[in-house]
Design an enzyme around this catalytic site. Structure first.
Site, mmCIF file in Angstrom:
data_model
loop_
_atom_site.group_PDB
_atom_site.id
_atom_site.type_symbol
_atom_site.label_atom_id
_atom_site.label_comp_id
_atom_site.label_asym_id
_atom_site.label_seq_id
_atom_site.Cartn_x
_atom_site.Cartn_y
_atom_site.Cartn_z
ATOM 1 N NE ARG A 120 8.211 -13.355 -0.343
ATOM 2 C CZ ARG A 120 8.616 -14.170 0.633
ATOM 3 N NH1 ARG A 120 8.925 -13.662 1.818
ATOM 4 N NH2 ARG A 120 8.720 -15.464 0.420
ATOM 5 C CB CYS A 146 -11.235 14.677 -8.226
ATOM 6 S SG CYS A 146 -10.386 13.824 -6.872
ATOM 7 C CG LEU A 171 4.415 -17.029 3.237
ATOM 8 C CD1 LEU A 171 2.977 -17.472 3.020
ATOM 9 C CD2 LEU A 171 5.252 -17.296 1.990
ATOM 10 C CB THR A 225 0.297 -29.036 -6.313
ATOM 11 O OG1 THR A 225 1.123 -30.213 -6.241
ATOM 12 C CG2 THR A 225 -1.156 -29.460 -6.440
ATOM 13 C CB CYS A 239 -13.199 10.114 -8.887
ATOM 14 S SG CYS A 239 -13.031 11.245 -7.480
ATOM 15 C CG HIS A 249 -9.045 10.997 -4.717
ATOM 16 N ND1 HIS A 249 -10.095 10.653 -5.546
ATOM 17 C CD2 HIS A 249 -9.021 10.058 -3.735
ATOM 18 C CE1 HIS A 249 -10.688 9.568 -5.084
ATOM 19 N NE2 HIS A 249 -10.049 9.184 -3.988
ATOM 20 C CB ALA A 265 2.700 -23.305 -9.971
ATOM 21 C CD GLU A 278 -7.766 14.161 -9.482
ATOM 22 O OE1 GLU A 278 -8.357 13.588 -10.406
ATOM 23 O OE2 GLU A 278 -7.422 13.577 -8.418
#
Length: 341
Positions: free
Chosen positions: A188, A89, A208, A275, A80, A55, A277, A57
């Site tokens: 994306r 942390c 995609l 459709t 956390c 993390h 959407a 920290e």
């Protein structure tokens, strides 16, 4: 009571800059930490590089060595207080002798929350809410998933000036220019999943993926998600191995988002046809719209979104634009819904 100083804001600004170096689409939030010594000079800084890595920290403390004692830690998210893939942390900061912790946003994730309260019990001074709005914006999609239980959904659409997403013969490539298409790939690459329906998958056979202008793949690839009952051919490009793919055999947007939330996806890029959407819009599950409008007229063809059941202007869905800019020859409008439909 909060007593924010210009010094606190200065160092929190730096922590935000550091945090932004983290991967936006990772399952974990982007977090930055700056350690400032009693003399007012920076000792070290660190940021979270993705799930399974130290993390922010811990990264800053490791860089500081033994110089963290008596320092102030500026952290963009409450430290956390649970043991997951890494140690808490909160304990690391206390063990290192940090005297004060200033953080921007309280951690809404209940298993990890409570770090500030525990630090206070150990005699460490804590300050909350410094540059909270800026830090919230940095992690808006992650915070949205934690607080609502579902990913943030951005619906991307490309349309002509008269609202068409395809011509009468079904062709849709290309409504927008290369600059707008490159901008889509930028978006994306910052999302955890990209979603279409089986109709789009069968008609357009899209890959995609997030790609560079030369066609090469970006370093990060979103999960490719196809929703719908129809079978897809084994040779479809979404199964080409360039990125992970899941076919969810449901027409329910809520079921899809529940599945993706369980996979720790917090930002969905919706590129489905009219459709899909309309289904997400009707269920109130679109949080943001990124619309690329091209200076093109068709007169006929497929609309950008199917019937939403709206018959009068009084019931129109009103959007609040958050950004408008010209990209190449096209206009990109980013907007959020003023209220859930």
């Amino acid at each position: 009571m909060q007593h924010t100083s210009t010094t606190d804001e200065r160092w929190m600004h730096r922590a935000l800059v550091v945090a932004a170096q983290g991967p936006e689409a990772d399952a974990n939030p982007r977090v930055g930490c700056v350690l400032v010594g009693p003399d007012g000079e920076a000792v070290a800084e660190g940021w979270h590089r993705g799930a399974g890595t130290p993390h922010a920290e811990a990264a800053a403390l490791a860089a500081a060595g033994g110089h963290a004692r008596g320092a102030t830690a500026y952290v963009t998210l409450e430290p956390c207080h649970h043991t997951g893939r890494t140690a808490p942390c909160s304990r690391a900061l206390a063990d290192a002798g940090v005297a004060r912790v200033v953080y921007a946003v309280r951690d809404p994730n209940s298993p990890a929350a409570g770090g500030a309260a525990w630090l206070g019990e150990q005699g460490v001074t804590t300050e909350a809410g410094v540059l909270e709005a800026e830090a919230t914006e940095l992690n808006r999609t992650w915070l949205h998933r934690i607080r609502t239980g579902r990913p943030w959904v951005t619906w991307k659409l490309a349309s002509t000036l008269d609202g068409r997403s395809a011509a009468a013969d079904g062709t849709s490539q290309w409504i927008t220019g290369p600059e707008a298409r490159a901008d889509v790939h930028d978006h994306r690459a910052r999302c955890g999943a990209i979603l279409v329906g089986t109709g789009t998958a069968l008609t357009d056979d899209p890959q995609l993926t997030a790609r560079h202008p030369d066609g090469s793949l970006r370093e990060h690839q979103p999960l490719r998600v196809v929703m719908g009952q129809r079978d897809l051919p084994a040779g479809a490009r979404v199964f080409d191995g360039a990125a992970g793919t899941v076919h969810l055999r449901t027409r329910s947007p809520r079921e899809v988002l529940t599945h993706l939330s369980d996979r720790e996806v917090h930002h969905v890029w919706l590129e489905g046809g009219p459709t899909v959407a309309a289904a997400f819009m009707a269920d109130g599950l679109v949080d943001e719209i990124v619309a690329y409008v091209a200076p093109v007229l068709l007169g006929r063809g497929r609309p950008s979104v199917s019937d939403l059941g709206i018959t009068t202007m009084a019931d129109a869905l009103r959007l609040q634009p958050t950004d408008t800019r010209i990209i190449g020859h096209d206009v990109r409008i980013t907007a959020v819904l003023q209220e859930a439909p």
